[in-house]
Structure formats: C-alpha cells, structure tokens
Design an enzyme around this catalytic site. Sequence first.
Site, short mmCIF file in Angstrom:
data_model
loop_
_atom_site.label_atom_id
_atom_site.label_comp_id
_atom_site.label_asym_id
_atom_site.label_seq_id
_atom_site.Cartn_x
_atom_site.Cartn_y
_atom_site.Cartn_z
N HIS A 186 6.49 -26.66 -0.83
CA HIS A 186 6.02 -28.16 -1.97
C HIS A 186 4.48 -27.69 -3.29
O HIS A 186 4.05 -28.21 -3.62
CB HIS A 186 5.18 -29.44 -1.44
N LYS A 188 -14.29 0.64 -3.58
CA LYS A 188 -16.07 0.85 -2.88
C LYS A 188 -16.40 2.20 -3.35
O LYS A 188 -17.71 1.85 -3.36
CB LYS A 188 -14.99 2.28 -2.57
N GLU A 198 1.40 -1.44 -0.74
CA GLU A 198 0.22 -0.13 0.20
C GLU A 198 0.75 1.06 0.31
O GLU A 198 0.35 2.73 -0.09
CB GLU A 198 -0.78 -0.29 1.06
O1 PA5 Z 1 -2.56 1.33 6.58
C1 PA5 Z 1 -4.65 2.58 6.09
O2 PA5 Z 1 -4.61 3.36 6.05
C2 PA5 Z 1 -5.16 1.17 5.53
O3 PA5 Z 1 -5.35 0.17 5.87
C3 PA5 Z 1 -6.52 1.54 6.59
O4 PA5 Z 1 -6.30 1.16 7.90
C4 PA5 Z 1 -7.59 0.53 6.32
O5 PA5 Z 1 -7.93 0.58 5.04
C5 PA5 Z 1 -8.51 0.98 7.42
O6 PA5 Z 1 -9.26 2.20 7.47
P1 PA5 Z 1 -9.95 2.49 8.95
O7 PA5 Z 1 -8.82 2.54 9.90
O8 PA5 Z 1 -10.08 3.90 8.73
O9 PA5 Z 1 -11.22 1.79 8.61
#
Ligand code: PA5
Length: 424
Positions: free
Chosen positions: A298, A412, A277
């Site tokens: 494996h 989303k 990410e």
């Molecule tokens: O690293 C990040 O920012 C994301 O993975 C968020 O943690 C994830 O999308 C969850 O978001 P939120 O804490 O707003 O529910």
Amino acid sequence: MESKLSVNIDWPETVEAPGAPGDKLAAVQEDLESGSVPGSAFLGWLDWADRIDEELLERVESVAAEIREHADVFVLAGIGGSYLGARAVIEALGDPGEAPEIRYAGNQLSGPHHERLLEDIEGRSTYVNVVSKSGTTTETALAFRLLRHHLENRYSEEECARRIIATTDAKEGALVEAAEEAGYRRFVIPDDVGGRFSVLTPVGLLPIAVAGIDVRSLLEGARRMSKRVRDQFESPATRYAHARNYLYEKGMTHELFGSFYPELSYVGKWWQQLFGESEGKEGEGLYPDTVEFTTDLHSMGQYIQQGPRQLFETMPVIDERSSRPEIPYEPNNLDGMNYLSGQPIETVNREALEGTVEAHVDGGVPVIKIGIPRLNADYLGRLLYFFMYSCALSALKLGVNPFNQPGVEAYKTNMFRRLDHPDY
Ligand code: PA5
C-alpha cells in the site's frame, strides 16, 4: 525426507532466464574455498559453526542463563554487524514474554532515544552487553558510556563488573582495556571474522541465548547449510549468487528483500547490511533494500508494479505457518469478509504472497523465492549461512573484497572534524 531450504526463481517474460551457473562462478568458489581471495584474513566464518569450542558454548549458555534469571532488562549495545544478526534472530524467534526485556542501544545517536532508555531501565535489574570489535565505534562507545555511568550510579563496582559483559577483540582496543580495568566478563570476537559475518560467534550467540533461543540448533542449521553449499558447486547459494549477478549485469541494479512476515523484519535489515556493505564499493554493487508486505503493497507496491524496471525481489516463503487466529463469522457481514470466515489469517497472507509474486512477475519483476520449510532456530541458522556464503560468492564474482568497508570512514572523518576531535 528432510525438507530443505530452496531457491526458485519466477522469471517475467521480459527477462530471459540465465543458463546454469558457469565456470567463472565455479572458479570464484574454488578461490573462496582455497582462501585465495581478497580479504582472505576474514574467512573464519566459513567453518566457525564446525569448530566452535564446546567450552565457549557452555560459557555462553551459562552467562545467558544467569542473565535470564537475574535481569529485568538486557541492553545490547552495538551497531552494524555487532548487533543486527542478534536482533534478526531474536525478533524472528524470541518470545518477548519469556526472556528479560531486550533493548538495543549504540546503533544511533538520538538524544530522546537514549533519554528514554535510561528512564526505562531505572530501578529495573539491568545487564549490559557491549559489543564492538574495534572498541572505538562512536555510537557504541557513547551509548556504553551513558549506560556504564547509569549502572555505576546504581550498583557497586563489583556488581557493575558482574552486570557488564564486553564482547570484543581478543587483545586490542579500548574495550579490552576498559574490561581489564573494571573486571568485566569478556567474550572474544574471533580475529578472522568480520562484523557482518559474526552472528554465529559470541557477538550474536550471547544475546540470542539471553532471549531463550536454542543456539545449538542455530549452529547446527549453519553446519548443515555449510556442508550443503561448500561441498559442491550446485547448491542454493550458487543459484542465488548466479541469479543476482546475472540480473545486475542486465541492468537490474536494485534488489528488494520483500517479506510477508513481520518477524523477519530484522533478518531483512541484517541481509541489507550484509550485501550492501560487502558489495557496494569501487562503483559496483546491487542496491539492497527491504520492503515489508503486505504493509508496503500500500506504499511501494505501486512503484514495484509499474515504476522503472531496474528491480527484482528476493522473497522468503515459509511453508509451515500458524493456523491461528481464524477469521470469525459475522451475521451482518458488513465488511463482506464472511467468505474467509473459518480460515486462518495466515492463509490470506499466503495467497497475498502468491498473488503478489504473480503480479510483480507480470509487471516485469523477477522474483527469487527462498523456500523455508518452517521458522525455527535450525532453519534460521541455515538461512543466515546461506546468505553469508552467497554474499561472499556474489561480491567476489563482482571483483570486490566482500570483507572490508573502506567507505564507512568518510562520514566519521567529517563528523570528527566538525566535533573538533583532537586527531582530525
Ligand atoms: O560489518 C562490519 O564490520 C561493521 O558493520 C561493524 O560491525 C560495525 O561498524 C561495528 O564495528 P565495531 O564492532 O568495531 O564497533
């Protein structure tokens, strides 16, 4: 002398080893340290372990102690950075026989999963920690709604307020409002720390403490690593960032986190999210994936050994391991394993690791070995900080903002449109 976390790289003959990390990475580190980088509003994790408030830490420990005393089940509802770090530490160090049973929710949308969870917690003393910075993440919001209704059907309003703990933004968001209205206890996610860099904040600390893990040692480990990697240029973090950037430039676009320790399975998933990410944007970024050895030798072992040569491995290597159980002797030796009798099974695991590194390197796969003296809260704290710092350096060197995730919105938007969300 204290044993340190280390980075050592085995280079195949086909891949020339790079020189030492150079000026460009040094400049990136300087920018990171002076805060002149994209996403600079989210650098709070850099010194969080140094500045965490004693009062906050005591509160985390006291709420966790209460939960440990009264809960049969503790449900952590969150997704991505709002749950992976906690799960990584809990699965690595937790003793399932010790703590309340820890269950996870809000990290997917499966009907059977939720049905089963609600059935399983029925009649058992349940606490819920809902973790969401935005408060609007669909998976977490829906799981929390299901869990809240379940608790409200079982407990009084006052008892629900005691059993639900919200970890969220200081001021804004749906969860702040819900918590204020219902009187839930709250922990704050610092404004300047993004989800995947938040494991050492209350996001991770509360569930980790509920699992009976020493959060002070975890923080101490992070502090030690932060001192080691921030105060100088030559460090395991620059070594790792430099190696992976170099390999990426050479066309090795896939990085596999290959662990021989099932208890590090979620450290792998946390690592994957952290790097995936943070780096994968603007057409750039290594593709991070995880393999679990020896299991996957494996299945994916064949591909790694002889498939397209665009991959390298990052492999934790833990020095001190349990010497139990030992392999028993059998008089008839039908399976031919008597040559191993009397040896800890972990010795075989270690030799499998060494043999795999040798084979993969022979097959043209560079292997970055992350040496960990032993698996405890201190070294895990160091490891987590090491990965976060390396990730920031690495992504900044690629020229992307490590602290945003604009691409996550795409699915989303489509999902909301298909579900006739009023705003889409
Ligand atoms: O690293 C990040 O920012 C994301 O993975 C968020 O943690 C994830 O999308 C969850 O978001 P939120 O804490 O707003 O529910």
